[in-house]
Design a protein around this motif. Structure first.
Motif, PDB file in Angstrom:
ATOM      1  N   LYS A 177      47.407 -20.070  51.185  1.00  0.00           N
ATOM      2  CA  LYS A 177      48.774 -20.151  50.655  1.00  0.00           C
ATOM      3  C   LYS A 177      49.702 -21.052  51.469  1.00  0.00           C
ATOM      4  O   LYS A 177      50.772 -21.420  50.995  1.00  0.00           O
ATOM      5  CB  LYS A 177      49.383 -18.749  50.598  1.00  0.00           C
ATOM      6  N   GLY A 178      49.331 -21.367  52.723  1.00  0.00           N
ATOM      7  CA  GLY A 178      50.199 -22.196  53.560  1.00  0.00           C
ATOM      8  C   GLY A 178      51.103 -21.431  54.483  1.00  0.00           C
ATOM      9  O   GLY A 178      51.689 -22.002  55.408  1.00  0.00           O
ATOM     10  N   SER A 179      51.227 -20.119  54.263  1.00  0.00           N
ATOM     11  CA  SER A 179      51.997 -19.239  55.147  1.00  0.00           C
ATOM     12  C   SER A 179      51.620 -17.802  54.802  1.00  0.00           C
ATOM     13  O   SER A 179      50.900 -17.557  53.828  1.00  0.00           O
ATOM     14  CB  SER A 179      53.499 -19.455  54.969  1.00  0.00           C
ATOM     15  N   CYS A 180      52.110 -16.846  55.597  1.00  0.00           N
ATOM     16  CA  CYS A 180      51.794 -15.444  55.347  1.00  0.00           C
ATOM     17  C   CYS A 180      52.836 -14.805  54.435  1.00  0.00           C
ATOM     18  O   CYS A 180      54.036 -15.003  54.616  1.00  0.00           O
ATOM     19  CB  CYS A 180      51.739 -14.660  56.664  1.00  0.00           C
ATOM     20  N   GLU A 181      52.355 -14.046  53.462  1.00  0.00           N
ATOM     21  CA  GLU A 181      53.227 -13.173  52.674  1.00  0.00           C
ATOM     22  C   GLU A 181      53.154 -11.808  53.360  1.00  0.00           C
ATOM     23  O   GLU A 181      52.188 -11.061  53.191  1.00  0.00           O
ATOM     24  CB  GLU A 181      52.711 -13.094  51.235  1.00  0.00           C
ATOM     25  N   TRP A 182      54.171 -11.495  54.166  1.00  0.00           N
ATOM     26  CA  TRP A 182      54.056 -10.360  55.082  1.00  0.00           C
ATOM     27  C   TRP A 182      53.947  -9.022  54.365  1.00  0.00           C
ATOM     28  O   TRP A 182      53.348  -8.078  54.910  1.00  0.00           O
ATOM     29  CB  TRP A 182      55.229 -10.366  56.063  1.00  0.00           C
ATOM     30  N   SER A 183      54.483  -8.918  53.167  1.00  0.00           N
ATOM     31  CA  SER A 183      54.377  -7.655  52.429  1.00  0.00           C
ATOM     32  C   SER A 183      52.928  -7.345  52.061  1.00  0.00           C
ATOM     33  O   SER A 183      52.574  -6.179  51.822  1.00  0.00           O
ATOM     34  CB  SER A 183      55.231  -7.706  51.163  1.00  0.00           C
ATOM     35  N   VAL A 184      52.082  -8.372  52.016  1.00  0.00           N
ATOM     36  CA  VAL A 184      50.653  -8.206  51.748  1.00  0.00           C
ATOM     37  C   VAL A 184      49.857  -8.239  53.052  1.00  0.00           C
ATOM     38  O   VAL A 184      49.012  -7.372  53.308  1.00  0.00           O
ATOM     39  CB  VAL A 184      50.134  -9.315  50.799  1.00  0.00           C
ATOM     40  N   CYS A 185      50.155  -9.224  53.895  1.00  0.00           N
ATOM     41  CA  CYS A 185      49.332  -9.467  55.083  1.00  0.00           C
ATOM     42  C   CYS A 185      49.464  -8.370  56.136  1.00  0.00           C
ATOM     43  O   CYS A 185      48.470  -7.980  56.760  1.00  0.00           O
ATOM     44  CB  CYS A 185      49.674 -10.815  55.696  1.00  0.00           C
ATOM     45  N   THR A 191      48.886  -2.681  50.166  1.00  0.00           N
ATOM     46  CA  THR A 191      48.493  -4.081  49.979  1.00  0.00           C
ATOM     47  C   THR A 191      48.246  -4.379  48.505  1.00  0.00           C
ATOM     48  O   THR A 191      48.730  -5.384  47.959  1.00  0.00           O
ATOM     49  CB  THR A 191      47.219  -4.397  50.781  1.00  0.00           C
ATOM     50  N   GLY A 192      47.478  -3.507  47.846  1.00  0.00           N
ATOM     51  CA  GLY A 192      47.156  -3.708  46.434  1.00  0.00           C
ATOM     52  C   GLY A 192      48.387  -3.709  45.549  1.00  0.00           C
ATOM     53  O   GLY A 192      48.515  -4.546  44.636  1.00  0.00           O
ATOM     54  N   ILE A 193      49.317  -2.787  45.815  1.00  0.00           N
ATOM     55  CA  ILE A 193      50.551  -2.715  45.024  1.00  0.00           C
ATOM     56  C   ILE A 193      51.367  -3.994  45.197  1.00  0.00           C
ATOM     57  O   ILE A 193      51.894  -4.546  44.229  1.00  0.00           O
ATOM     58  CB  ILE A 193      51.378  -1.484  45.452  1.00  0.00           C
ATOM     59  N   CYS A 230      50.421  -6.988  45.860  1.00  0.00           N
ATOM     60  CA  CYS A 230      49.893  -8.222  45.262  1.00  0.00           C
ATOM     61  C   CYS A 230      49.288  -7.958  43.871  1.00  0.00           C
ATOM     62  O   CYS A 230      48.396  -8.683  43.425  1.00  0.00           O
ATOM     63  CB  CYS A 230      48.901  -8.926  46.186  1.00  0.00           C
ATOM     64  N   ASN A 231      49.787  -6.886  43.239  1.00  0.00           N
ATOM     65  CA  ASN A 231      49.465  -6.610  41.826  1.00  0.00           C
ATOM     66  C   ASN A 231      47.966  -6.509  41.554  1.00  0.00           C
ATOM     67  O   ASN A 231      47.466  -7.058  40.576  1.00  0.00           O
ATOM     68  CB  ASN A 231      50.090  -7.683  40.923  1.00  0.00           C
ATOM     69  N   GLN A 232      47.266  -5.791  42.428  1.00  0.00           N
ATOM     70  CA  GLN A 232      45.834  -5.611  42.217  1.00  0.00           C
ATOM     71  C   GLN A 232      45.563  -4.664  41.047  1.00  0.00           C
ATOM     72  O   GLN A 232      46.464  -3.925  40.599  1.00  0.00           O
ATOM     73  CB  GLN A 232      45.162  -5.110  43.496  1.00  0.00           C
ATOM     74  N   THR A 233      44.325  -4.670  40.584  1.00  0.00           N
ATOM     75  CA  THR A 233      43.958  -3.936  39.370  1.00  0.00           C
ATOM     76  C   THR A 233      42.910  -2.855  39.661  1.00  0.00           C
ATOM     77  O   THR A 233      42.529  -2.641  40.821  1.00  0.00           O
ATOM     78  CB  THR A 233      43.414  -4.917  38.313  1.00  0.00           C
ATOM     79  N   PHE A 234      42.456  -2.198  38.610  1.00  0.00           N
ATOM     80  CA  PHE A 234      41.610  -1.010  38.737  1.00  0.00           C
ATOM     81  C   PHE A 234      40.378  -1.207  39.633  1.00  0.00           C
ATOM     82  O   PHE A 234      40.082  -0.327  40.461  1.00  0.00           O
ATOM     83  CB  PHE A 234      41.174  -0.522  37.342  1.00  0.00           C
ATOM     84  N   PRO A 235      39.610  -2.312  39.515  1.00  0.00           N
ATOM     85  CA  PRO A 235      38.431  -2.457  40.383  1.00  0.00           C
ATOM     86  C   PRO A 235      38.766  -2.410  41.878  1.00  0.00           C
ATOM     87  O   PRO A 235      37.984  -1.885  42.682  1.00  0.00           O
ATOM     88  CB  PRO A 235      37.859  -3.825  39.989  1.00  0.00           C
ATOM     89  N   TYR A 236      39.929  -2.935  42.230  1.00  0.00           N
ATOM     90  CA  TYR A 236      40.352  -2.903  43.638  1.00  0.00           C
ATOM     91  C   TYR A 236      40.526  -1.462  44.119  1.00  0.00           C
ATOM     92  O   TYR A 236      39.995  -1.080  45.171  1.00  0.00           O
ATOM     93  CB  TYR A 236      41.659  -3.673  43.806  1.00  0.00           C
ATOM     94  N   TYR A 237      41.240  -0.666  43.343  1.00  0.00           N
ATOM     95  CA  TYR A 237      41.496   0.716  43.752  1.00  0.00           C
ATOM     96  C   TYR A 237      40.217   1.556  43.704  1.00  0.00           C
ATOM     97  O   TYR A 237      40.062   2.504  44.481  1.00  0.00           O
ATOM     98  CB  TYR A 237      42.606   1.325  42.892  1.00  0.00           C
ATOM     99  N   VAL A 273      37.427  -9.074  44.618  1.00  0.00           N
ATOM    100  CA  VAL A 273      36.961 -10.145  43.718  1.00  0.00           C
ATOM    101  C   VAL A 273      37.067  -9.705  42.260  1.00  0.00           C
ATOM    102  O   VAL A 273      37.646 -10.403  41.417  1.00  0.00           O
ATOM    103  CB  VAL A 273      35.516 -10.559  44.060  1.00  0.00           C
ATOM    104  N   PHE A 274      36.531  -8.509  41.953  1.00  0.00           N
ATOM    105  CA  PHE A 274      36.568  -8.036  40.567  1.00  0.00           C
ATOM    106  C   PHE A 274      37.985  -7.661  40.144  1.00  0.00           C
ATOM    107  O   PHE A 274      38.342  -7.807  38.968  1.00  0.00           O
ATOM    108  CB  PHE A 274      35.601  -6.872  40.383  1.00  0.00           C
ATOM    109  N   GLY A 275      38.780  -7.194  41.104  1.00  0.00           N
ATOM    110  CA  GLY A 275      40.176  -6.903  40.799  1.00  0.00           C
ATOM    111  C   GLY A 275      40.927  -8.149  40.374  1.00  0.00           C
ATOM    112  O   GLY A 275      41.741  -8.126  39.447  1.00  0.00           O
TER     113      GLY A 275
END
Length: 298
Positions: A171-179, A239-241, A243-250, A294-296
């Protein structure tokens, strides 16, 4: 029969090379996986929705993980060569056994760090600075066992730097809410697996005066590991919330929790062979999570 294990490849290498390959623990790849997998998590999370992770970056970070884990082990053995001679499990390490000299290992360290720098220079400027900032942790971590009962915490801060670096490389920098929650999850994970690892050597550590979380927690180890695991899972959910992760992630986070619960429940802290088996099984934890990411995304 032919064998393609890392240990067999090291044994098949020319004799003069073998001490150097063992110095960088090429014959024991579990640690390299544990360094590499947090990088894959952040690279995977940084991929665009519907896309696979950047395979070029995954390859680049894989090479970097081998080199930096090797450099870290070399630094560790240079600091600990006198301690290693007194511990049965580590007495055969190349420096402790006298297979190579301190000067030779220093030159070898320089070569590994130079190659790792070449990998780092392939990234953007933000990531180059961020990656270089981790070197102080790599150098000082081996000293921590002399001054604190929490060297595993410092190892966690060191080993999971890739959770920050992988995202910034894409991404070129850190998104701290995720990282930051991802980094915290990795640190908690390291406290779990490296406390288990430390129980292998606790008797020798008491004799030679080395500190660890295994000696700090003693019979309360499982309660502490359970707390670290819960903190890891909570951080992964945040982290998942973010960056809008989906069911496979959880689903993968849930599977990770189940794996850790089984690990802790069946752990026998007084059996070194069981501690090693549980420690090495953490590669499965990291791969499970990467698969879910990946699947998320897809």
């Amino acid at each position: 029969p032919l064998s393609f294990s890392a240990a067999e490849l090291v044994r098949a290498a020319p004799g003069p090379m073998q001490p150097y390959l063992r110095l960088m623990r090429l014959h024991q790849p579990a640690g390299t996986w544990l360094l590499y997998l947090p990088c894959t998590w952040s690279i995977g999370l940084a991929a665009e929705p519907g896309c696979l992770p950047d395979w070029h970056m995954l390859s680049l970070f894989g090479i970097g993980a081998v080199l930096m884990r090797g450099a870290g082990c070399t630094i560790n053995d240079m600091w600990d060569r006198d301690y290693d001679k007194k511990v049965a499990r580590t007495a055969s390490r190349p420096l402790a056994a006298g297979d190579i000299s301190t000067f030779q290992s220093f030159i070898f360290l320089g070569g590994q760090l130079s190659l790792a720098l070449c990998v780092l220079l392939c990234l953007n400027y933000y990531s180059i600075v961020l990656g270089a900032a981790s070197l102080s942790l790599v150098i000082t971590y081996p000293l921590m066992k002399r001054i604190t009962y929490w060297p595993q915490l410092v190892l966690g801060l060191t080993f999971n730097w890739g959770a920050l670096l992988g995202w910034s490389a894409i991404k070129g920098s850190c998104e701290w809410s995720v990282c930051l929650p991802l980094y915290l999850a990795g640190v908690m994970w390291t406290l779990v697996y490296d406390t288990i690892y430390a129980h292998q050597d606790k008797r020798d550590d008491i004799i030679i005066g080395v500190k660890s979380t295994a000696l700090q927690f003693k019979e309360d180890t499982k309660q502490w590991l359970s707390g670290f695991s819960l903190a890891m899972l909570l951080s992964l959910c945040i982290t998942g919330i973010n960056c809008n992760q989906t069911f496979p992630y959880y689903s993968a986070v849930a599977a990770t929790g189940a794996h850790l619960a089984h690990q802790i429940h069946t752990l026998d802290i007084d059996k070194p062979e069981d501690c090693w088996k549980k420690f090495a099984s953490n590669r499965t934890v990291g791969v499970l999570l990467f698969t879910g990411i990946v699947f998320g995304n897809l």
